[in-house]
Design a protein around this motif. Structure first.
Motif, PDB file in Angstrom:
ATOM      1  N   GLY A   9       0.802  -1.219   0.000  1.00  0.00           N
ATOM      2  CA  GLY A   9       0.000   0.000   0.000  1.00  0.00           C
ATOM      3  C   GLY A   9       0.829   1.261   0.000  1.00  0.00           C
ATOM      4  O   GLY A   9       2.065   1.221   0.068  1.00  0.00           O
ATOM      5  N   CYS A  10       0.134   2.374  -0.099  1.00  0.00           N
ATOM      6  CA  CYS A  10       0.839   3.649  -0.236  1.00  0.00           C
ATOM      7  C   CYS A  10      -0.015   4.803   0.265  1.00  0.00           C
ATOM      8  O   CYS A  10      -1.211   4.853  -0.015  1.00  0.00           O
ATOM      9  CB  CYS A  10       1.184   3.844  -1.705  1.00  0.00           C
ATOM     10  SG  CYS A  10       2.113   5.345  -1.956  1.00  0.00           S
ATOM     11  N   ASP A  11       0.640   5.714   0.997  1.00  0.00           N
ATOM     12  CA  ASP A  11      -0.046   6.928   1.482  1.00  0.00           C
ATOM     13  C   ASP A  11       0.422   8.169   0.737  1.00  0.00           C
ATOM     14  O   ASP A  11       0.120   9.281   1.145  1.00  0.00           O
ATOM     15  CB  ASP A  11       0.263   7.155   2.972  1.00  0.00           C
ATOM     16  CG  ASP A  11      -0.213   6.025   3.856  1.00  0.00           C
ATOM     17  OD1 ASP A  11      -1.129   5.305   3.429  1.00  0.00           O
ATOM     18  OD2 ASP A  11       0.333   5.868   4.962  1.00  0.00           O
ATOM     19  N   PHE A  65       0.058   9.197  -2.568  1.00  0.00           N
ATOM     20  CA  PHE A  65      -0.911   9.798  -3.497  1.00  0.00           C
ATOM     21  C   PHE A  65      -0.260  10.659  -4.578  1.00  0.00           C
ATOM     22  O   PHE A  65      -0.617  11.822  -4.762  1.00  0.00           O
ATOM     23  CB  PHE A  65      -1.972  10.611  -2.725  1.00  0.00           C
ATOM     24  CG  PHE A  65      -2.924   9.729  -1.960  1.00  0.00           C
ATOM     25  CD1 PHE A  65      -4.057   9.192  -2.573  1.00  0.00           C
ATOM     26  CD2 PHE A  65      -2.664   9.393  -0.634  1.00  0.00           C
ATOM     27  CE1 PHE A  65      -4.918   8.354  -1.872  1.00  0.00           C
ATOM     28  CE2 PHE A  65      -3.516   8.545   0.064  1.00  0.00           C
ATOM     29  CZ  PHE A  65      -4.652   8.035  -0.553  1.00  0.00           C
ATOM     30  N   CYS A  66       0.704  10.084  -5.274  1.00  0.00           N
ATOM     31  CA  CYS A  66       1.195  10.752  -6.476  1.00  0.00           C
ATOM     32  C   CYS A  66      -0.009  10.906  -7.403  1.00  0.00           C
ATOM     33  O   CYS A  66      -0.833   9.989  -7.496  1.00  0.00           O
ATOM     34  CB  CYS A  66       2.268   9.911  -7.157  1.00  0.00           C
ATOM     35  SG  CYS A  66       3.682   9.652  -6.103  1.00  0.00           S
ATOM     36  N   LYS A  67      -0.075  12.028  -8.104  1.00  0.00           N
ATOM     37  CA  LYS A  67      -1.338  12.343  -8.785  1.00  0.00           C
ATOM     38  C   LYS A  67      -1.685  11.407  -9.936  1.00  0.00           C
ATOM     39  O   LYS A  67      -2.821  11.336 -10.359  1.00  0.00           O
ATOM     40  CB  LYS A  67      -1.311  13.789  -9.267  1.00  0.00           C
ATOM     41  CG  LYS A  67      -1.382  14.752  -8.094  1.00  0.00           C
ATOM     42  CD  LYS A  67      -1.728  16.144  -8.518  1.00  0.00           C
ATOM     43  CE  LYS A  67      -1.909  16.993  -7.260  1.00  0.00           C
ATOM     44  NZ  LYS A  67      -1.873  18.406  -7.543  1.00  0.00           N
ATOM     45  N   PHE A  68      -0.671  10.688 -10.453  1.00  0.00           N
ATOM     46  CA  PHE A  68      -0.905   9.840 -11.621  1.00  0.00           C
ATOM     47  C   PHE A  68      -1.213   8.397 -11.254  1.00  0.00           C
ATOM     48  O   PHE A  68      -1.499   7.584 -12.121  1.00  0.00           O
ATOM     49  CB  PHE A  68       0.340   9.853 -12.528  1.00  0.00           C
ATOM     50  CG  PHE A  68       1.609   9.499 -11.780  1.00  0.00           C
ATOM     51  CD1 PHE A  68       1.956   8.186 -11.561  1.00  0.00           C
ATOM     52  CD2 PHE A  68       2.443  10.492 -11.286  1.00  0.00           C
ATOM     53  CE1 PHE A  68       3.108   7.865 -10.854  1.00  0.00           C
ATOM     54  CE2 PHE A  68       3.595  10.187 -10.587  1.00  0.00           C
ATOM     55  CZ  PHE A  68       3.921   8.865 -10.366  1.00  0.00           C
ATOM     56  N   CYS A  69      -1.132   8.035  -9.972  1.00  0.00           N
ATOM     57  CA  CYS A  69      -1.007   6.616  -9.606  1.00  0.00           C
ATOM     58  C   CYS A  69      -2.269   6.033  -8.954  1.00  0.00           C
ATOM     59  O   CYS A  69      -2.916   6.678  -8.133  1.00  0.00           O
ATOM     60  CB  CYS A  69       0.180   6.473  -8.662  1.00  0.00           C
ATOM     61  SG  CYS A  69       0.500   4.784  -8.177  1.00  0.00           S
ATOM     62  N   VAL A  70      -2.561   4.784  -9.322  1.00  0.00           N
ATOM     63  CA  VAL A  70      -3.756   4.118  -8.789  1.00  0.00           C
ATOM     64  C   VAL A  70      -3.486   3.330  -7.505  1.00  0.00           C
ATOM     65  O   VAL A  70      -4.428   2.898  -6.839  1.00  0.00           O
ATOM     66  CB  VAL A  70      -4.369   3.114  -9.809  1.00  0.00           C
ATOM     67  CG1 VAL A  70      -5.042   3.827 -10.944  1.00  0.00           C
ATOM     68  CG2 VAL A  70      -3.326   2.135 -10.307  1.00  0.00           C
ATOM     69  N   SER A 117      11.637   1.560  -3.772  1.00  0.00           N
ATOM     70  CA  SER A 117      11.729   2.550  -2.702  1.00  0.00           C
ATOM     71  C   SER A 117      11.311   3.934  -3.197  1.00  0.00           C
ATOM     72  O   SER A 117      11.312   4.216  -4.394  1.00  0.00           O
ATOM     73  CB  SER A 117      13.133   2.596  -2.138  1.00  0.00           C
ATOM     74  OG  SER A 117      14.062   2.256  -3.110  1.00  0.00           O
ATOM     75  N   HIS A 118      10.970   4.781  -2.236  1.00  0.00           N
ATOM     76  CA  HIS A 118      10.580   6.159  -2.547  1.00  0.00           C
ATOM     77  C   HIS A 118      11.655   7.091  -1.976  1.00  0.00           C
ATOM     78  O   HIS A 118      12.067   6.913  -0.826  1.00  0.00           O
ATOM     79  CB  HIS A 118       9.215   6.460  -1.917  1.00  0.00           C
ATOM     80  CG  HIS A 118       8.626   7.733  -2.428  1.00  0.00           C
ATOM     81  ND1 HIS A 118       9.150   8.969  -2.124  1.00  0.00           N
ATOM     82  CD2 HIS A 118       7.574   7.958  -3.246  1.00  0.00           C
ATOM     83  CE1 HIS A 118       8.433   9.914  -2.727  1.00  0.00           C
ATOM     84  NE2 HIS A 118       7.472   9.323  -3.419  1.00  0.00           N
ATOM     85  N   PRO A 119      12.074   8.088  -2.756  1.00  0.00           N
ATOM     86  CA  PRO A 119      13.126   8.987  -2.259  1.00  0.00           C
ATOM     87  C   PRO A 119      12.782   9.629  -0.908  1.00  0.00           C
ATOM     88  O   PRO A 119      13.678   9.830  -0.077  1.00  0.00           O
ATOM     89  CB  PRO A 119      13.222  10.055  -3.362  1.00  0.00           C
ATOM     90  CG  PRO A 119      12.714   9.370  -4.591  1.00  0.00           C
ATOM     91  CD  PRO A 119      11.673   8.391  -4.141  1.00  0.00           C
ATOM     92  N   ASN A 132       3.020  15.655  -7.201  1.00  0.00           N
ATOM     93  CA  ASN A 132       2.916  15.412  -5.751  1.00  0.00           C
ATOM     94  C   ASN A 132       3.890  14.335  -5.274  1.00  0.00           C
ATOM     95  O   ASN A 132       3.556  13.494  -4.439  1.00  0.00           O
ATOM     96  CB  ASN A 132       1.481  15.016  -5.357  1.00  0.00           C
ATOM     97  CG  ASN A 132       1.267  15.089  -3.855  1.00  0.00           C
ATOM     98  OD1 ASN A 132       1.873  15.926  -3.182  1.00  0.00           O
ATOM     99  ND2 ASN A 132       0.437  14.207  -3.318  1.00  0.00           N
ATOM    100  N   ARG A 133       5.113  14.379  -5.808  1.00  0.00           N
ATOM    101  CA  ARG A 133       6.111  13.379  -5.409  1.00  0.00           C
ATOM    102  C   ARG A 133       6.721  13.683  -4.038  1.00  0.00           C
ATOM    103  O   ARG A 133       7.310  12.820  -3.413  1.00  0.00           O
ATOM    104  CB  ARG A 133       7.226  13.296  -6.465  1.00  0.00           C
ATOM    105  CG  ARG A 133       6.793  12.662  -7.758  1.00  0.00           C
ATOM    106  CD  ARG A 133       6.551  11.175  -7.634  1.00  0.00           C
ATOM    107  NE  ARG A 133       7.784  10.429  -7.450  1.00  0.00           N
ATOM    108  CZ  ARG A 133       7.826   9.133  -7.139  1.00  0.00           C
ATOM    109  NH1 ARG A 133       6.714   8.445  -6.943  1.00  0.00           N
ATOM    110  NH2 ARG A 133       8.977   8.523  -6.992  1.00  0.00           N
ATOM    111  N   GLY A 134       6.647  14.936  -3.614  1.00  0.00           N
ATOM    112  CA  GLY A 134       7.074  15.240  -2.241  1.00  0.00           C
ATOM    113  C   GLY A 134       8.567  15.442  -2.052  1.00  0.00           C
ATOM    114  O   GLY A 134       9.048  15.397  -0.918  1.00  0.00           O
TER     115      GLY A 134
HETATM  116  S1  SF4 Z   1       3.904   6.145  -7.566  1.00  0.00           S
HETATM  117 FE1  SF4 Z   1       3.431   7.403  -5.761  1.00  0.00          FE
HETATM  118  S2  SF4 Z   1       1.328   6.855  -5.200  1.00  0.00           S
HETATM  119 FE2  SF4 Z   1       2.073   5.266  -6.582  1.00  0.00          FE
HETATM  120  S3  SF4 Z   1       2.883   3.663  -5.270  1.00  0.00           S
HETATM  121 FE3  SF4 Z   1       4.626   4.984  -5.796  1.00  0.00          FE
HETATM  122  S4  SF4 Z   1       4.718   6.515  -4.153  1.00  0.00           S
HETATM  123 FE4  SF4 Z   1       2.672   5.534  -4.031  1.00  0.00          FE
END
Ligand code: SF4
Length: 431
Positions: free
Chosen positions: A144-146, A148-153, A222-224, A261-263
């Motif tokens: 899961g993910c919190d 919320f990048c604008k393009f992503c489901v 991973s996310h930066p 909204n990559r943050g």
């Molecule tokens: S692209 Fe953004 S919203 Fe989608 S899984 Fe990765 S961090 Fe989460």
């Protein structure tokens, strides 16, 4: 992650005496595990169901279940449009698959099970041994993910971030190694957001690396924003952690990253790269790119090209932006298709050049390879080096599960070819 989920579904269904078959025509139950990340995912589901229908035209209909993210996102529509489908099951509800199969065997009602029952799911899965015996195995640690990048489901299909318990992951890792796995790839949509009672991904890496017969560990994706200093340090300290990091960036322009909204900014991304290189000078990177995201202008695009040249990503996955229904970016004004295609082609040319140069530099170099399997009907063995490059060698010795030094003779775009260095042949594979 779908591969991991599919294996777990198979482990679950063994409890009601189902097993896998390679012969689709003799299947009693057909489970289609779906991904919603790319365009036309739903069309692919109808296409696949159409193939099953054709195969079983003159036979008893098998049970047909659609699981995964397409089921989550479009379950009701699938059931309404295609009567051949018996049930749709979301990625956080598949622990209930046996009940659903038994219900369908008894010709009960059609089921749409798309709740986010992730705690219950892993509680159930922890009770069942992971039977996967691949040399390189996936292990989901987080879902899961919190962000919320604008393009992503993903936040809508997999739900909020959830980390599995530390002990259940270690226990599953030991099972995989007992089954014969030499490499474990830790998985999560935001794998480095892992946090179970203050235990982080770095803690997991150290603990898993203590499993004696495990040789290699990787993690993805991973996310930066979640790249903490303890994790950066682990790239130096944890010797079994491989020196390739997949770190999606999507764009080289801070303006576009903000719009997505990559943050994080591009400077922050580069800072992580530099810190990692400081800890592990041999580290290399791969990444994902979205080209022609709404509002991307020529200047933004050139920043993405510069980033590719600067970081020298040895692998990259690039696509033109395509909208996903229900996401905030779905209604944004798209970049003209001709411009978008042109940018993608320019970007991929640059990325290919970087990759080509890197691979050319590997010829006559000795790389360390974990072999996974024999190529069918040949004397060739397939494995991967530390940077996840595919390597093929000829060998009369059974190399599956062994680690060998290989001198590379030649390469093409996807594969390196070489010879096992003779003095290594008698060495044991354990790290
Ligand atoms: S692209 Fe953004 S919203 Fe989608 S899984 Fe990765 S961090 Fe989460």
């Amino acid at each position: 992650m779908n591969e991991y989920d599919s294996n777990r579904i198979l482990d679950l269904t063994k409890k009601i005496n189902y097993t896998s078959t390679k012969n689709i025509e003799e299947a009693d139950c057909y489970v289609l595990n779906t991904c919603h990340i790319r365009e036309k995912a739903t069309d692919k589901v109808y296409h696949e169901v159409g193939r099953v229908k054709k195969t079983f035209r003159y036979k008893k209909k098998p049970i047909v279940l659609i699981v995964g993210c397409v089921a989550q996102a479009e379950g009701d529509i699938l059931l309404q449009k295609e009567n051949y489908i018996d049930a749709v099951v979301g990625p956080q509800s598949y622990h209930a698959i046996n009940k659903i199969i038994l219900n369908t065997e008894n010709k009960r009602t059609k089921i749409n099970l798309t709740e986010f029952q992730v705690i219950e799911k892993f509680d159930q899965l922890n009770l069942i041994k992971n039977s996967n015996s691949n040399i390189s195995s996936f292990l989901t640690i987080q879902e899961g993910c919190d962000k919320f990048c604008k393009f992503c489901v993903v936040p809508y299909t997999r739900g909020p971030e959830y980390s599995r318990s530390f002990s259940s992951i270690i226990s599953e890792a030991k099972q995989l190694v007992d089954n014969g796995s030499k490499e474990i790839i830790l998985l999560g949509q935001n794998v480095n957001a892992y946090n179970f009672k203050n235990k982080r991904l770095s803690d997991l890496l150290y603990s898993i690396s203590e499993i004696r017969d495990l040789a290699r560990i990787r993690y993805t994706t991973s996310h930066p924003k979640d790249f903490t200093d303890d994790l950066i340090e682990a790239h130096n300290q944890c010797k079994k952690l491989m020196p390739l990091l997949h770190l999606p960036v999507q764009s080289g322009s801070t303006k576009i990253l903000k719009n997505m909204n990559r943050g994080h900014t591009i400077e922050e991304y580069l800072e992580i790269i530099e810190k990692l290189k400081g800890e592990k000078p041999s580290i290399k990177f791969s990444s994902d790119f979205i080209i022609a995201y709404p509002s991307e202008n020529q200047d933004d695009f050139e920043k993405t090209l510069s980033l590719m040249k600067k970081v020298q990503f040895i692998n990259s996955y690039s696509f033109i932006f395509s909208s996903r229904p229900g996401t905030p970016a779905a209604n944004l004004k798209k970049i003209d298709t001709t411009i978008a295609k042109e940018r993608l082609s320019i970007f991929q040319k640059v990325a290919d050049e970087v990759k080509k140069e890197y691979r050319k530099g590997l010829v006559n170099v000795t790389v360390n390879v974990l072999f996974e399997n024999k190529v069918r009907d040949t004397n060739e063995y397939f494995g991967r080096d530390e940077y996840f490059n595919s390597v093929i060698v000829n060998s009369n010795e059974n190399l599956a599960g062994k680690i060998r030094n290989v001198k590379i003779d030649k390469c093409n775009h996807n594969t390196l070819f070489g010879k096992v260095i003779l003095e290594d042949r008698q060495k044991d594979c354990a790290a």
